[in-house]
Design an enzyme around this catalytic site. Sequence first.
Site, PDB file in Angstrom:
ATOM      1  N   GLY A 140     -35.199  30.822 -36.939  1.00 28.77           N
ATOM      2  CA  GLY A 140     -36.423  30.073 -37.211  1.00 28.77           C
ATOM      3  C   GLY A 140     -37.386  30.029 -36.035  1.00 28.77           C
ATOM      4  O   GLY A 140     -38.346  29.265 -36.044  1.00 28.77           O
TER       5      GLY A 140
ATOM      6  N   GLU B 191     -26.932  25.291 -38.354  1.00 23.35           N
ATOM      7  CA  GLU B 191     -27.540  23.992 -38.676  1.00 23.35           C
ATOM      8  C   GLU B 191     -26.463  23.009 -39.143  1.00 23.35           C
ATOM      9  O   GLU B 191     -26.534  21.809 -38.865  1.00 23.35           O
ATOM     10  CB  GLU B 191     -28.632  24.169 -39.743  1.00 23.35           C
TER      11      GLU B 191
ATOM     12  N   GLU C  62     -25.527  35.238 -36.128  1.00 22.13           N
ATOM     13  CA  GLU C  62     -26.867  34.664 -35.977  1.00 22.13           C
ATOM     14  C   GLU C  62     -26.973  33.986 -34.606  1.00 22.13           C
ATOM     15  O   GLU C  62     -26.487  32.858 -34.432  1.00 22.13           O
ATOM     16  CB  GLU C  62     -27.117  33.612 -37.060  1.00 22.13           C
TER      17      GLU C  62
ATOM     18  N   ASN D 124     -31.051  32.744 -47.503  1.00 23.76           N
ATOM     19  CA  ASN D 124     -30.585  31.374 -47.314  1.00 23.76           C
ATOM     20  C   ASN D 124     -31.810  30.472 -47.433  1.00 23.76           C
ATOM     21  O   ASN D 124     -32.599  30.379 -46.497  1.00 23.76           O
ATOM     22  CB  ASN D 124     -29.930  31.258 -45.928  1.00 23.76           C
TER      23      ASN D 124
ATOM     24  N   SER E  15     -34.657  35.152 -37.732  1.00 24.19           N
ATOM     25  CA  SER E  15     -36.045  35.633 -37.760  1.00 24.19           C
ATOM     26  C   SER E  15     -36.184  37.074 -38.250  1.00 24.19           C
ATOM     27  O   SER E  15     -37.040  37.819 -37.769  1.00 24.19           O
ATOM     28  CB  SER E  15     -36.701  35.466 -36.377  1.00 24.19           C
TER      29      SER E  15
ATOM     30  N   LYS F 195     -32.003  27.368 -47.577  1.00 25.14           N
ATOM     31  CA  LYS F 195     -31.868  26.082 -46.870  1.00 25.14           C
ATOM     32  C   LYS F 195     -32.328  24.939 -47.778  1.00 25.14           C
ATOM     33  O   LYS F 195     -32.141  25.017 -48.985  1.00 25.14           O
ATOM     34  CB  LYS F 195     -32.614  26.127 -45.527  1.00 25.14           C
TER      35      LYS F 195
ATOM     36  N   HIS G 176     -22.846  27.658 -40.888  1.00 27.46           N
ATOM     37  CA  HIS G 176     -24.212  27.889 -40.409  1.00 27.46           C
ATOM     38  C   HIS G 176     -24.474  26.989 -39.199  1.00 27.46           C
ATOM     39  O   HIS G 176     -24.012  25.844 -39.161  1.00 27.46           O
ATOM     40  CB  HIS G 176     -25.231  27.613 -41.522  1.00 27.46           C
TER      41      HIS G 176
HETATM   42  P1  PGA Z   1     -34.488  32.488 -40.209  1.00 27.44           P
HETATM   43  O1  PGA Z   1     -33.074  31.806 -40.609  1.00 27.44           O
HETATM   44  O2  PGA Z   1     -34.518  33.838 -40.877  1.00 27.44           O
HETATM   45  O3  PGA Z   1     -35.532  31.543 -40.707  1.00 27.44           O
HETATM   46  O4  PGA Z   1     -34.468  32.630 -38.726  1.00 27.44           O
HETATM   47  C1  PGA Z   1     -31.898  32.561 -40.660  1.00 27.44           C
HETATM   48  C2  PGA Z   1     -30.742  31.661 -41.012  1.00 27.44           C
HETATM   49  O5  PGA Z   1     -30.712  30.518 -40.534  1.00 27.44           O
HETATM   50  O6  PGA Z   1     -29.837  32.044 -41.769  1.00 27.44           O
END
Ligand code: PGA
Length: 254
Positions: free
Chosen positions: A172, A96, A166, A10, A213, A12, A94
């Site tokens: 993140g 976010e 997640e 992803n 992460s 982003k 997601h």
């Molecule tokens: P990350 O993001 O691996 O940077 O923690 C995962 C995600 O948001 O899909």
Amino acid sequence: MSRIPLIAGNWKMNKTMGEAEKLAAGIVDAERPDDIEVALCPPFVSLPAVRATVEGSPVATGAQNCHWETSGAYTGEVAAPMLVGLADYVIIGHSERRQYFGETDETVNRKAHAILAAGLRPIICIGESLAQNQAGETGAVVSSQTRAAFAGLTAAQAATCVVAYEPIWAIGTGLTATGPDANAVCAEHVRAVLADLFGAETASAIRILYGGSVKPGNTAEFAAQPDIDGALVGGASLSVGDFVGIITAWASAG
Ligand code: PGA
């Protein structure tokens, strides 16, 4: 039922079109194990370039969102039928998007219907916040998000969906759930709910990814879990070395 692991990147809101092309080419050209499915999910504008770059390789592509209507007066939005030929998967729900763009369980469900109607496959993200986790609400939150996302789908449609568990506090942040804890959530609060909705056979066909992460160094812990079928990778998907490292680590540990 054996499920083919999926490692999805992803990206982003990262990478210009030229950078996206370069990253995709690096992943396509890298030596990768062939028993792991790989999907790259760039921003919409880079999908055509990334799609052209992966053409002829087994690497799939995905979008990071779509609208639930097929067309109309929705300025700035992209409809699922517009993604046909560009994407195999569409990430929805997601955290976010839930946090910053008003995504709700209801819109996630509407988007899932739209994506499936277009012949594409949703990657449905679910997960609890830190406060919910600390209050012991993880199971309740995750099962209710799962039920809501899959509402009204047929078993045949559900079987083509992917779920990404997640924990929001792990995205993140460098923090991860432990492999066994994440596996317990996926087994007891995602797959068990899917079995209740669609039957055990369908539930056993649906891939459930872990996200939050994931890095080459912690991949083995998740790959070893029976109910975790791959990873949704954010930060580490932006580098060829890290992303291919995760794919390779999954193949050797899984
Ligand atoms: P990350 O993001 O691996 O940077 O923690 C995962 C995600 O948001 O899909």
